[in-house]
Design a protein around this motif. Structure first.
Motif, PDB file in Angstrom:
ATOM      1  N   GLU A   1      -3.595  -5.548  -4.753  1.00  0.00           N
ATOM      2  CA  GLU A   1      -3.885  -5.443  -3.324  1.00  0.00           C
ATOM      3  C   GLU A   1      -4.084  -6.806  -2.646  1.00  0.00           C
TER       4      GLU A   1
ATOM      5  N   GLY B   1       0.812  -1.210   0.000  1.00  0.00           N
ATOM      6  CA  GLY B   1       0.000   0.000   0.000  1.00  0.00           C
ATOM      7  C   GLY B   1       0.844   1.258   0.000  1.00  0.00           C
TER       8      GLY B   1
ATOM      9  N   GLU C   1       4.065  -9.572  -4.831  1.00  0.00           N
ATOM     10  CA  GLU C   1       3.565  -8.472  -5.660  1.00  0.00           C
ATOM     11  C   GLU C   1       4.515  -8.179  -6.825  1.00  0.00           C
TER      12      GLU C   1
ATOM     13  N   THR D   1      -1.424  -7.814  -0.093  1.00  0.00           N
ATOM     14  CA  THR D   1      -1.171  -6.985   1.082  1.00  0.00           C
ATOM     15  C   THR D   1      -0.845  -7.886   2.287  1.00  0.00           C
ATOM     16  N   PRO D   2       0.146  -7.550   3.107  1.00  0.00           N
ATOM     17  CA  PRO D   2       0.952  -6.322   3.080  1.00  0.00           C
ATOM     18  C   PRO D   2       2.182  -6.404   2.178  1.00  0.00           C
TER      19      PRO D   2
END
Length: 645
Positions: A536, A425, A544, A539-540
């Motif tokens: 998303e 994020g 990604e 997350t976290p």
């Protein structure tokens, strides 16, 4: 007008060069075909060819798309020849009426057009040509002009091989005769005092090899839907004075051959000395290494002096000396390959450069770790040259000195989150403020090295189909951490080369990869915006970076590894290395890997190999590519061994 390579300009230098003889020869050869005719010279360029035609034709119209060329032609030739005029116009939409010309001349035009425009061009030629008219057209033979010597003319959109060009012309005209043009070694009988030898007969003299079709540089087609003229045989001609002396070339070759033979003994002697000293260095213990090194350098100094005094830079002896010196320097370099950090003083105020239009936005996500953040930015300032950039410190609600980072680092863009968003994020939010054409995510537990950024930018800007690039990651102790990442069919991942020598050849070529770890990746901002950033669902943090690489590839772009960009990565500083601790963010690595597999399992099944089955092919996405094995005394070099026996 200046010569750019797009069109021939008859300056003194070019007239005396091969290109000048090629262009003039074509125009002078067709005089019998255009005599007392109405002629269109399409893509006439500077106008020199139209002027040559005007000596024999009833009237000539020169048409070119370039306004400067047309204006030049009018100034140079219009007043000298009352039967000539020039117009600005496109070859695919000739600004003239129907059936006006007996002959259309098109030399070196059609290869400048796309395939679709080439068809339109032929339609236009037939429109302005009288029913019994003649077309005289030339074009480069792609096989000789481009492919034989790996030459690329950036102004050419579609070139023809010989048979392709023949088929192309036959679609539009019934009667055609083809000629080849190019420099040859020929036998000449001429009078040196004669200013003009006229046409010299092309004779085979019963030579069996004379009937063999030669691969020459250009193809000339003379075509019509009516009968071809009887004077066609006069097109076959020879220009004798072209500043190329066959005997002088032979003399030079013989001289070079003797030089190579004479220097061969020196080369063999040098080989023996090199082998001896290399063996001596290898077998000597550490206490004697300095002595051997000193002797070896004295030997190198002596031969380098002899090289400069007695040998040309490209002679065989010079090449051997250079090779030996480079190998020795590299052997010294590899003994101390632990990367040095940039000099650092934590009390010093750092000053980032300011650029009005940064090319790259460097985003450093951070949660505390002030000294690491400071060291990372210090290395960027110390080692980044040749690229306009900005640095965003994405502060994910830090509580240490990171909170007041701008007081210690001037011109830093400090974006702070009051609430901790997590790595993913935090990156997504900071990227919204990026001004650069490219966004580079750099972990705060990294230090960069010389040319790290310029090499990434050079790679990605060199190919519009590259969407994302990444660096070679190196541990602080000098071992390789990753030379691109591999993803297997089951969704598991490898850091290719982990723990190996970062200087080994298999880790030092530009290649397409499955992904690059997010410690140092750069992506086009336009692509980042289309993907919506990091997904998303991860997350976290973790996976990604792999997911982004797959998204980039799904959009039709390549993900590339650049070994010239080296980044030292203190892995585990931010999140640790323990994946079994449920309290650690590192634990999300297993969880997110399952999410990644669920999302991309079809792609993984289709395009990836089973776990560890074939690392050789997996390391650079070579699953569907062929492999070449070269066995030689050393790896071939593009700038060595030209002309070796």
């Amino acid at each position: 007008m200046k010569f750019t390579g797009e069109r021939f300009i008859p300056t003194k230098d070019l007239l005396d060069d091969e290109i000048g003889y090629e262009h003039l020869h074509r125009y002078y050869t067709i005089e019998t075909l255009i005599k007392n005719k109405s002629v269109l010279d399409i893509a006439c360029g500077e106008g020199y060819g139209s002027a040559i035609i005007a000596h024999h034709a009833t009237n000539v119209v020169g048409v070119d798309i370039n306004l400067e060329a047309v204006q030049n032609a009018i100034e140079q030739y219009a007043d000298k020849y009352p039967n000539i005029q020039f117009k600005t116009g496109n070859a695919t939409s000739i600004p003239l009426g129907d059936q006006l010309f007996d002959v259309v001349v098109s030399f070196e035009t059609i290869e400048h057009l796309s395939e679709e425009d080439q068809q339109r061009f032929m339609v236009e030629i037939k429109r302005v040509l009288r029913p019994d008219g003649l077309v005289i057209m030339s074009t480069p033979n792609k096989k000789v002009y481009s492919e034989q010597f790996s030459h690329t003319n950036s102004f050419h959109l579609h070139e023809f091989e010989k048979e392709e060009f023949k088929d192309f012309i036959k679609k539009h005209f019934v009667n055609i005769s083809f000629f080849d043009q190019g420099y040859e070694v020929v036998s000449i009988i001429s009078n040196p005092t004669a200013e003009n030898a006229g046409h010299i007969q092309v004779t085979n003299l019963g030579n069996e090899n004379a009937t063999k079709e030669l691969a020459r540089k250009y193809i000339i087609a003379i075509a019509s839907n009516a009968s071809l003229p009887e004077s066609l045989n006069l097109v076959a001609s020879v220009v004798s004075h072209v500043n190329k002396d066959y005997l002088a070339l032979m003399e030079r070759l013989i001289k070079m051959n003797k030089e190579i033979e004479a220097l061969g003994k020196w080369g063999r002697s040098l080989d023996r000395k090199t082998e001896y000293l290399t063996q001596q260095l290898t077998n000597t213990n550490e206490n004697l290494t300095a002595i051997v090194t000193s002797k070896k350098w004295r030997f190198i100094t002596m031969f380098s002096g002899m090289k400069k005094k007695y040998f040309s830079h490209d002679s065989p002896v010079s090449i051997k000396i250079n090779s030996f010196v480079n190998k020795f320097k590299k052997s010294k370099k590899n003994k101390s390959k632990i990367r040095k950090s940039a000099p650092i003083d934590y009390t010093q105020i750092l000053v980032l450069p300011i650029f009005d239009n940064p090319v790259v936005t460097i985003i450093i996500p951070a949660h505390n770790g002030w000294e690491m953040n400071y060291a990372c930015i210090n290395s960027i300032i110390y080692y980044t040259t040749g690229v306009a950039y900005e640095v965003i410190l994405a502060d994910d609600s830090s509580t240490d000195k990171t909170l007041n980072s701008t007081s210690q680092i001037k011109n830093l863009v400090h974006i702070r989150n009051e609430k901790n968003l997590g790595f993913l994020g935090n990156c997504n939010k900071a990227a919204k403020s990026a001004k650069g054409e490219f966004i580079l995510f750099l972990n705060n537990d990294t230090e960069v090295t010389d040319n790290w950024l310029s090499s990434l930018v050079t790679l990605i800007t060199g190919d519009e189909k590259i969407g994302m690039v990444g660096s070679k990651l190196i541990y602080p102790d000098g071992r390789l951490q990753e030379a691109g990442g591999i993803l297997w069919k089951d969704g598991s991942a490898w850091n290719y080369g982990n723990g190996k020598d970062p200087e080994a050849p298999e880790f030092n070529y530009v290649k397409e990869v499955d992904y690059i770890s997010g410690a140092a990746i750069m992506i086009r901002k336009s692509i980042w915006l289309k993907t919506g950033g990091f997904d998303e669902r991860y997350t976290p943090a973790y996976c990604e970076d792999s997911d982004l690489a797959f998204q980039v590839r799904q959009m039709g772009y390549k993900v590339m590894y650049q070994p010239l960009s080296e980044v030292i990565h203190f892995e585990g500083y931010s999140h640790g290395t323990e994946t079994n601790n449920s309290q650690s963010i590192k634990a999300y690595q297993k969880i997110n890997n399952e999410k990644f597999y669920e999302k991309w399992q079809e792609v993984l099944a289709k395009e990836h190999l089973p776990n560890a089955e074939n690392v050789f092919k997996a390391r650079d996405k070579s699953i569907d590519k062929k492999t070449i094995l070269v066995i030689d005394h050393y790896v071939p070099h593009f700038d060595k061994d030209a002309g070796s026996k």
